[in-house]
Design an enzyme around this catalytic site. Structure first.
Site, short mmCIF file in Angstrom:
data_model
loop_
_atom_site.label_atom_id
_atom_site.label_comp_id
_atom_site.label_asym_id
_atom_site.label_seq_id
_atom_site.Cartn_x
_atom_site.Cartn_y
_atom_site.Cartn_z
N MET A 18 0.82 5.00 8.90
CA MET A 18 2.23 5.31 9.09
C MET A 18 2.47 6.81 9.09
O MET A 18 3.32 7.31 9.83
CB MET A 18 3.08 4.66 8.00
CG MET A 18 3.35 3.19 8.20
SD MET A 18 4.75 2.61 7.20
CE MET A 18 4.21 3.03 5.54
N VAL A 61 -1.74 15.25 -3.65
CA VAL A 61 -0.31 15.15 -3.95
C VAL A 61 -0.02 15.02 -5.44
O VAL A 61 1.13 15.15 -5.86
CB VAL A 61 0.35 13.98 -3.20
CG1 VAL A 61 0.37 14.24 -1.70
CG2 VAL A 61 -0.34 12.65 -3.52
N TYR A 150 1.19 -1.40 -7.99
CA TYR A 150 1.85 -1.05 -6.73
C TYR A 150 3.34 -1.32 -6.82
O TYR A 150 4.17 -0.45 -6.53
CB TYR A 150 1.23 -1.86 -5.59
CG TYR A 150 1.78 -1.52 -4.23
CD1 TYR A 150 1.39 -0.36 -3.58
CD2 TYR A 150 2.70 -2.35 -3.59
CE1 TYR A 150 1.89 -0.03 -2.33
CE2 TYR A 150 3.21 -2.04 -2.34
CZ TYR A 150 2.80 -0.88 -1.71
OH TYR A 150 3.30 -0.56 -0.47
N LYS A 154 6.55 1.39 -6.84
CA LYS A 154 7.50 1.37 -5.73
C LYS A 154 8.93 1.13 -6.22
O LYS A 154 9.88 1.63 -5.63
CB LYS A 154 7.08 0.32 -4.70
CG LYS A 154 5.76 0.65 -3.99
CD LYS A 154 5.81 2.03 -3.33
CE LYS A 154 4.55 2.33 -2.54
NZ LYS A 154 4.61 3.64 -1.86
N THR A 185 -1.38 -1.34 9.39
CA THR A 185 -2.01 -0.04 9.19
C THR A 185 -3.43 -0.25 8.66
O THR A 185 -3.77 -1.35 8.22
CB THR A 185 -1.23 0.81 8.17
OG1 THR A 185 -1.32 0.18 6.88
CG2 THR A 185 0.24 0.93 8.56
#
Length: 244
Positions: A18, A61, A150, A154, A185
């Site tokens: 993405m 990051v 996860y 989120k 993806t």
């Protein structure tokens, strides 16, 4: 069209999937883009493909100093930043009994802490331009339940988006979250759960996985001035899955 003409964007996790789709669309709409990733080989290939209005920076990051360097280099190359897309993220398909503390902390660092660091690092640059947009890529699992680690992160990104939107509106900075569903993806197609995900896709009201470009079109809208009255909101692109 040039919906992002004269805008400067930073996109994390931009070397593939993405993220690469976001990079390509933003450039086609007139933006100057710095994208970051740990995958230097893929990043350099995309940088060469996209030409003069794109730069790749290898970037962890989860590292605050790394964020400061990315912002500094972006301003040196293209000027102050109008758009941040916090796209970098990972998934791990393990139960709460199987997952180690180290694995859990890794997901939190990449999916959640990185978003905090990115927002914090970009505010001074965005204040220089007066109007800016931050787009945090969450997930449909930031709306409904899913995998441990996860899902947790989120949901956190969704909440952080709202808190940041309230605090940053005074500077003309909008903050929204995007919640993709099942997207075709490499994270999906090359993962251990691909066969199970293909079966899940048959139950989606639209009856298929989404293409990356379908998410990018929504991200583009939020990055552009067309969404000038939207902040602190969730934008879901899941083919109707969370409506079931």
């Amino acid at each position: 069209m040039e919906r992002l003409k004269n805008k400067v964007a930073i996109i994390t996790g931009g070397a593939q999937g993405m993220g690469a789709s976001h990079v390509r669309l933003f450039v086609s709409e007139g933006a100057k883009v710095v994208f970051t990733d740990l995958n230097e080989e893929a990043g350099r290939i995309l940088e060469e493909e996209m030409g003069a209005n794109v730069r790749f920076i290898k970037h962890d990051v989860t590292n605050a100093e790394g964020w400061d360097k990315v912002v500094e280099e972006t301003e040196e190359i293209f000027g102050p930043v109008n758009i941040l897309v916090n796209n970098a993220g990972i998934a791990m398909n393990k139960s709460i009994l199987e997952m180690t503390e180290g694995e859990y902390r890794k997901i939190v660092d990449i999916n959640q802490i990185s978003v905090f660091l990115g927002i914090k690092a970009l505010v001074p640059s965005m204040k220089k331009v007066g109007t800016a947009s931050i787009i945090n890529i969450s997930s449909m699992n930031g709306i409904v339940g899913g995998a441990i680690g996860y899902t947790d992160t989120k949901f956190a990104v969704r909440g952080m988006t709202k808190a940041a939107a309230l605090q940053l509106s005074q500077f003309g900075i909008r903050v929204n979250s995007v919640h993709p569903g099942v997207i075709e993806t490499p994270m999906v197609t090359e993962g251990d759960s691909y066969e199970a995900i293909k079966q899940l896709a048959k139950q989606i009201p639209i009856r298929r996985m989404a293409k990356s470009e379908e998410v990018s079109n929504l991200v583009l809208y939020l990055a552009s001035d067309e969404s000038s009255y939207s902040t602190g909101s969730e934008f879901i692109v899941d083919g109707g899955l969370t409506a079931m």
